[in-house]
Design a protein around this motif. Structure first.
Motif, short mmCIF file in Angstrom:
data_model
loop_
_atom_site.label_atom_id
_atom_site.label_comp_id
_atom_site.label_asym_id
_atom_site.label_seq_id
_atom_site.Cartn_x
_atom_site.Cartn_y
_atom_site.Cartn_z
N PRO A 6 0.70 -1.37 0.10
CA PRO A 6 -0.16 -0.24 -0.09
C PRO A 6 0.89 1.22 -0.08
CG PRO A 6 0.26 -0.68 2.41
CD PRO A 6 0.86 -1.63 1.10
N CYS A 7 0.23 2.40 -0.23
CA CYS A 7 0.98 3.62 -0.23
C CYS A 7 1.47 3.89 1.19
CB CYS A 7 -0.03 4.69 -0.50
SG CYS A 7 0.51 6.32 -0.01
N GLU A 8 2.82 4.20 1.30
CA GLU A 8 3.43 4.24 2.49
C GLU A 8 3.26 5.60 3.32
OE1 GLU A 8 7.32 3.20 2.86
OE2 GLU A 8 7.36 1.89 0.88
N ILE A 9 2.04 6.56 2.86
CA ILE A 9 1.89 7.61 3.25
C ILE A 9 0.44 7.53 3.83
CG2 ILE A 9 1.45 10.03 3.09
CD1 ILE A 9 3.95 9.97 1.15
N CYS A 10 -0.42 7.10 3.17
CA CYS A 10 -1.78 7.09 3.60
C CYS A 10 -2.39 5.67 3.81
CB CYS A 10 -2.64 7.96 2.62
SG CYS A 10 -3.05 7.00 1.04
N GLY A 11 -1.52 4.84 3.24
CA GLY A 11 -2.00 3.23 3.41
C GLY A 11 -3.11 2.82 2.30
N VAL A 26 3.98 4.99 -3.33
CA VAL A 26 3.16 6.16 -2.85
C VAL A 26 2.04 5.86 -3.89
CG1 VAL A 26 4.39 7.53 -1.54
CG2 VAL A 26 4.46 7.79 -4.20
N CYS A 27 0.66 6.50 -3.70
CA CYS A 27 -0.46 6.49 -4.37
C CYS A 27 -0.20 7.69 -5.28
CB CYS A 27 -1.59 6.64 -3.59
SG CYS A 27 -2.00 7.90 -2.70
N ASP A 28 -1.27 7.88 -6.32
CA ASP A 28 -0.96 9.13 -7.00
C ASP A 28 -1.29 10.28 -6.31
OD1 ASP A 28 -0.83 9.18 -9.95
OD2 ASP A 28 -2.77 10.04 -9.99
N ARG A 29 -1.87 10.42 -5.23
CA ARG A 29 -2.02 11.79 -4.57
C ARG A 29 -0.76 12.05 -3.97
NH1 ARG A 29 -7.44 9.88 -1.58
NH2 ARG A 29 -6.09 7.92 -1.40
N HIS A 30 -0.22 10.93 -3.57
CA HIS A 30 1.18 11.30 -2.67
C HIS A 30 2.31 11.38 -3.74
CE1 HIS A 30 -1.88 10.34 0.48
NE2 HIS A 30 -1.64 11.75 0.58
N PHE A 31 2.23 11.45 -5.10
CA PHE A 31 3.30 11.36 -5.73
C PHE A 31 3.50 12.67 -6.63
CE2 PHE A 31 5.42 10.45 -9.91
CZ PHE A 31 6.73 10.05 -9.34
#
Ligand SMILES: [Zn+2]
Ligand SMILES: [Zn+2]
Length: 68
Positions: A6-11, A26-31
């Motif tokens: 999973p995204c390491e920032i938001c999971g 990371v997911c798209d939102r955190h990249f």
């Protein structure tokens, strides 16, 4: 290439990018596509490619665009 972590920032399981600096998944939102970094690294280095700020704004560390 499929990743299962999973995204390491938001999971979020919606991981699609890897940070070019810290290698976080990371997911798209955190990249940050402009820098190729995750939002944490992008905030840390202080983006020079994002919106041009005419004068130094007093921005809090690590808090950029945190939408959920
Ligand atoms: Zn995320
Ligand atoms: Zn990073």
């Amino acid at each position: 290439m499929s990743v299962s972590a999973p995204c390491e920032i938001c999971g979020s399981a919606d991981v699609s990018e890897t940070c070019n600096r810290c290698a976080k998944l990371v997911c798209d939102r955190h990249f940050n596509e402009e820098t190729g970094y995750c939002v944490e690294c992008a905030a840390e280095i202080g983006s020079t490619t994002s919106d041009t700020v005419p004068e130094q704004a007093d921005m809090p560390d690590g808090v950029d665009t945190y939408e959920f």
